[in-house]
Write a protein that holds these residues in place. Structure first.
Motif, PDB file in Angstrom:
ATOM      1  N   ILE A  48      85.680  -1.749  52.603  1.00  0.00           N
ATOM      2  CA  ILE A  48      86.193  -2.964  53.225  1.00  0.00           C
ATOM      3  C   ILE A  48      87.509  -3.324  52.553  1.00  0.00           C
ATOM      4  CG2 ILE A  48      83.888  -3.805  53.873  1.00  0.00           C
ATOM      5  CD1 ILE A  48      83.963  -5.638  51.407  1.00  0.00           C
ATOM      6  N   ASP A  49      88.157  -4.384  53.035  1.00  0.00           N
ATOM      7  CA  ASP A  49      89.396  -4.820  52.387  1.00  0.00           C
ATOM      8  C   ASP A  49      89.109  -5.969  51.427  1.00  0.00           C
ATOM      9  OD1 ASP A  49      89.153  -7.105  54.006  1.00  0.00           O
ATOM     10  OD2 ASP A  49      90.629  -6.396  55.453  1.00  0.00           O
ATOM     11  N   ALA A  50      90.114  -6.321  50.622  1.00  0.00           N
ATOM     12  CA  ALA A  50      89.940  -7.363  49.607  1.00  0.00           C
ATOM     13  C   ALA A  50      89.580  -8.702  50.232  1.00  0.00           C
ATOM     14  CB  ALA A  50      91.225  -7.499  48.782  1.00  0.00           C
ATOM     15  N   ALA A  51      90.203  -9.035  51.372  1.00  0.00           N
ATOM     16  CA  ALA A  51      89.937 -10.321  52.019  1.00  0.00           C
ATOM     17  C   ALA A  51      88.475 -10.447  52.436  1.00  0.00           C
ATOM     18  CB  ALA A  51      90.859 -10.504  53.222  1.00  0.00           C
ATOM     19  N   SER A  52      87.896  -9.358  52.959  1.00  0.00           N
ATOM     20  CA  SER A  52      86.483  -9.379  53.366  1.00  0.00           C
ATOM     21  C   SER A  52      85.573  -9.523  52.151  1.00  0.00           C
ATOM     22  CB  SER A  52      86.134  -8.100  54.129  1.00  0.00           C
ATOM     23  OG  SER A  52      86.849  -8.032  55.347  1.00  0.00           O
ATOM     24  N   TYR A  53      85.910  -8.839  51.064  1.00  0.00           N
ATOM     25  CA  TYR A  53      85.134  -8.946  49.830  1.00  0.00           C
ATOM     26  C   TYR A  53      85.091 -10.398  49.350  1.00  0.00           C
ATOM     27  CZ  TYR A  53      83.907  -8.182  44.878  1.00  0.00           C
ATOM     28  OH  TYR A  53      83.315  -8.224  43.628  1.00  0.00           O
ATOM     29  N   HIS A  54      86.256 -11.039  49.281  1.00  0.00           N
ATOM     30  CA  HIS A  54      86.327 -12.421  48.773  1.00  0.00           C
ATOM     31  C   HIS A  54      85.721 -13.411  49.760  1.00  0.00           C
ATOM     32  CE1 HIS A  54      88.368 -11.240  45.159  1.00  0.00           C
ATOM     33  NE2 HIS A  54      89.248 -10.552  45.881  1.00  0.00           N
ATOM     34  N   PHE A  55      85.841 -13.129  51.061  1.00  0.00           N
ATOM     35  CA  PHE A  55      85.211 -13.977  52.073  1.00  0.00           C
ATOM     36  C   PHE A  55      83.696 -13.985  51.880  1.00  0.00           C
ATOM     37  CE2 PHE A  55      82.972 -14.171  56.169  1.00  0.00           C
ATOM     38  CZ  PHE A  55      83.353 -15.435  56.604  1.00  0.00           C
ATOM     39  N   MET A  56      83.116 -12.797  51.704  1.00  0.00           N
ATOM     40  CA  MET A  56      81.666 -12.696  51.538  1.00  0.00           C
ATOM     41  C   MET A  56      81.212 -13.310  50.211  1.00  0.00           C
ATOM     42  SD  MET A  56      80.746 -11.517  54.419  1.00  0.00           S
ATOM     43  CE  MET A  56      78.986 -11.290  54.116  1.00  0.00           C
ATOM     44  N   LEU A  57      82.025 -13.206  49.178  1.00  0.00           N
ATOM     45  CA  LEU A  57      81.690 -13.811  47.888  1.00  0.00           C
ATOM     46  C   LEU A  57      81.604 -15.326  48.008  1.00  0.00           C
ATOM     47  CD1 LEU A  57      81.149 -13.602  44.851  1.00  0.00           C
ATOM     48  CD2 LEU A  57      83.630 -13.511  44.493  1.00  0.00           C
ATOM     49  N   GLY A  58      82.480 -15.915  48.840  1.00  0.00           N
ATOM     50  CA  GLY A  58      82.487 -17.365  49.004  1.00  0.00           C
ATOM     51  C   GLY A  58      81.525 -17.892  50.048  1.00  0.00           C
ATOM     52  N   LEU A  59      80.872 -16.986  50.791  1.00  0.00           N
ATOM     53  CA  LEU A  59      80.018 -17.399  51.908  1.00  0.00           C
ATOM     54  C   LEU A  59      78.730 -18.066  51.449  1.00  0.00           C
ATOM     55  CD1 LEU A  59      80.079 -17.250  55.007  1.00  0.00           C
ATOM     56  CD2 LEU A  59      78.806 -15.109  54.845  1.00  0.00           C
ATOM     57  N   LEU A  60      78.037 -17.459  50.514  1.00  0.00           N
ATOM     58  CA  LEU A  60      76.769 -17.972  49.979  1.00  0.00           C
ATOM     59  C   LEU A  60      76.765 -17.772  48.469  1.00  0.00           C
ATOM     60  CD1 LEU A  60      74.250 -16.298  52.477  1.00  0.00           C
ATOM     61  CD2 LEU A  60      74.783 -18.733  52.374  1.00  0.00           C
ATOM     62  N   PRO A  61      75.993 -18.579  47.748  1.00  0.00           N
ATOM     63  CA  PRO A  61      75.859 -18.284  46.309  1.00  0.00           C
ATOM     64  C   PRO A  61      75.238 -16.899  46.140  1.00  0.00           C
ATOM     65  CG  PRO A  61      74.941 -20.452  46.835  1.00  0.00           C
ATOM     66  CD  PRO A  61      75.243 -19.772  48.142  1.00  0.00           C
ATOM     67  N   PRO A  62      75.815 -16.062  45.284  1.00  0.00           N
ATOM     68  CA  PRO A  62      75.284 -14.706  45.122  1.00  0.00           C
ATOM     69  C   PRO A  62      73.887 -14.703  44.506  1.00  0.00           C
ATOM     70  CG  PRO A  62      77.412 -14.961  43.999  1.00  0.00           C
ATOM     71  CD  PRO A  62      77.002 -16.299  44.473  1.00  0.00           C
ATOM     72  N   LEU A  63      73.103 -13.722  44.877  1.00  0.00           N
ATOM     73  CA  LEU A  63      71.793 -13.506  44.271  1.00  0.00           C
ATOM     74  C   LEU A  63      71.985 -13.078  42.816  1.00  0.00           C
ATOM     75  CD1 LEU A  63      68.687 -13.154  44.651  1.00  0.00           C
ATOM     76  CD2 LEU A  63      69.158 -10.782  45.303  1.00  0.00           C
ATOM     77  N   PHE A  64      72.984 -12.229  42.591  1.00  0.00           N
ATOM     78  CA  PHE A  64      73.376 -11.812  41.246  1.00  0.00           C
ATOM     79  C   PHE A  64      74.850 -11.455  41.300  1.00  0.00           C
ATOM     80  CE2 PHE A  64      71.796  -8.025  43.408  1.00  0.00           C
ATOM     81  CZ  PHE A  64      72.817  -7.114  43.200  1.00  0.00           C
ATOM     82  N   GLN A  65      75.505 -11.560  40.154  1.00  0.00           N
ATOM     83  CA  GLN A  65      76.928 -11.243  40.080  1.00  0.00           C
ATOM     84  C   GLN A  65      77.257 -10.770  38.681  1.00  0.00           C
ATOM     85  OE1 GLN A  65      79.501 -14.531  41.041  1.00  0.00           O
ATOM     86  NE2 GLN A  65      81.340 -13.260  41.071  1.00  0.00           N
ATOM     87  N   ARG A  66      78.031  -9.715  38.611  1.00  0.00           N
ATOM     88  CA  ARG A  66      78.595  -9.275  37.348  1.00  0.00           C
ATOM     89  C   ARG A  66      79.933  -8.619  37.636  1.00  0.00           C
ATOM     90  NH1 ARG A  66      74.050  -5.559  37.955  1.00  0.00           N
ATOM     91  NH2 ARG A  66      74.743  -3.378  37.888  1.00  0.00           N
ATOM     92  N   THR A  67      80.643  -8.237  36.615  1.00  0.00           N
ATOM     93  CA  THR A  67      81.979  -7.691  36.799  1.00  0.00           C
ATOM     94  C   THR A  67      81.964  -6.541  37.801  1.00  0.00           C
ATOM     95  OG1 THR A  67      82.524  -8.275  34.531  1.00  0.00           O
ATOM     96  CG2 THR A  67      83.976  -6.698  35.626  1.00  0.00           C
ATOM     97  N   GLY A  68      82.726  -6.721  38.888  1.00  0.00           N
ATOM     98  CA  GLY A  68      82.892  -5.651  39.859  1.00  0.00           C
ATOM     99  C   GLY A  68      81.831  -5.546  40.921  1.00  0.00           C
ATOM    100  N   LEU A  69      80.852  -6.459  40.946  1.00  0.00           N
ATOM    101  CA  LEU A  69      79.877  -6.412  42.043  1.00  0.00           C
ATOM    102  C   LEU A  69      79.098  -7.711  42.144  1.00  0.00           C
ATOM    103  CD1 LEU A  69      76.613  -5.864  41.181  1.00  0.00           C
ATOM    104  CD2 LEU A  69      77.568  -3.694  40.520  1.00  0.00           C
ATOM    105  N   PHE A  70      78.596  -7.975  43.341  1.00  0.00           N
ATOM    106  CA  PHE A  70      77.680  -9.102  43.549  1.00  0.00           C
ATOM    107  C   PHE A  70      76.748  -8.764  44.706  1.00  0.00           C
ATOM    108  CE2 PHE A  70      81.153 -10.022  46.453  1.00  0.00           C
ATOM    109  CZ  PHE A  70      80.524 -10.532  47.590  1.00  0.00           C
ATOM    110  N   GLY A  71      75.583  -9.393  44.704  1.00  0.00           N
ATOM    111  CA  GLY A  71      74.599  -9.189  45.760  1.00  0.00           C
ATOM    112  C   GLY A  71      74.411 -10.458  46.555  1.00  0.00           C
ATOM    113  N   MET A  72      74.213 -10.312  47.853  1.00  0.00           N
ATOM    114  CA  MET A  72      73.999 -11.466  48.727  1.00  0.00           C
ATOM    115  C   MET A  72      72.600 -12.041  48.503  1.00  0.00           C
ATOM    116  SD  MET A  72      76.717 -12.088  50.511  1.00  0.00           S
ATOM    117  CE  MET A  72      76.228 -13.029  51.944  1.00  0.00           C
ATOM    118  N   SER A  73      72.508 -13.364  48.525  1.00  0.00           N
ATOM    119  CA  SER A  73      71.214 -14.015  48.342  1.00  0.00           C
ATOM    120  C   SER A  73      70.373 -13.966  49.611  1.00  0.00           C
ATOM    121  CB  SER A  73      71.409 -15.471  47.897  1.00  0.00           C
ATOM    122  OG  SER A  73      72.248 -16.159  48.802  1.00  0.00           O
ATOM    123  N   GLU A  74      71.013 -13.692  50.750  1.00  0.00           N
ATOM    124  CA  GLU A  74      70.283 -13.553  52.012  1.00  0.00           C
ATOM    125  C   GLU A  74      69.992 -12.069  52.231  1.00  0.00           C
ATOM    126  OE1 GLU A  74      71.779 -13.981  56.425  1.00  0.00           O
ATOM    127  OE2 GLU A  74      71.450 -15.960  55.543  1.00  0.00           O
TER     128      GLU A  74
END
Length: 199
Positions: A48-74
């Protein structure tokens, strides 16, 4: 049902925002799959592109997050959820999405390693299975389907339920072919047509 490798690239190139959302739901219309199981999605990934990555990061609070990756809570279904990766490959930052089955807690790390291994290989490092997945995902819905034994002209009784695509669309020799039976030449032609449409 076709056996898939544990991690597989399902789109050649960088997904647009629209393509990303289509790939999030690509298996929803398959009547042979359990809609409550994330199994069909597990292990699929694409860039994906950077904009999509940051859009998804801001969409919901992540289930988990660490340097270079995050998981969706849904979750997508079952224990499968979207994991987003920011990975530096050959000195360039790139972004990816993958579906990970969190029954294996190491799944995100394994997927990250698989992405890096794939993307640092040869310039054309997609396997045949990955190329077929990419062709399937890039083919418009009206030009793809599944083989039906009810059609006596095809002789596909033994292939019932296997994926088919229309090749040579718009030409007099257009015909549905089994996706798994495409020749290497036909695969390269399908992928090159997609690259031309994007350029």
């Amino acid at each position: 049902m076709t056996a898939h490798p544990p991690f597989r690239k399902v789109l050649d190139g960088v997904a647009t925002r629209e393509q990303m959302f289509q790939l999030f739901n690509q298996h929803k219309d398959n009547p042979d799959l359990d809609p409550f199981s994330g199994t069909p999605y597990s292990g699929e990934w694409f860039q994906i592109d950077a904009a999509s990555y940051h859009f998804m990061l801001g969409l919901l609070p992540p289930l988990f997050q660490r340097t270079g990756l995050f998981g969706m809570s849904e979750f997508k279904a079952g224990n499968v959820t979207s994991v987003f990766f920011a990975i530096r490959i050959r000195g360039r930052e790139r972004w990816f999405h993958g579906f990970c089955d969190l029954t294996d807690r190491q799944s995100p790390d394994k997927m990250r390693a698989a992405i890096i291994a794939h993307e640092t290989g040869a310039s054309d490092s997609m396997t045949r299975a990955e190329k077929l997945e990419a062709i399937w995902n890039m083919t418009p819905v009206e030009l793809r389907g599944t083989a039906r034994s009810a059609d006596p002209e095809t002789g596909w009784a033994e292939h019932r339920g296997k994926r088919t695509i229309l090749v040579n669309a718009g030409r007099h020799d257009a015909a549905f072919r089994l996706l798994d039976d495409l020749s290497d030449l036909a695969i390269d032609e399908c992928l090159s047509k997609v690259r031309l449409r994007r350029s």
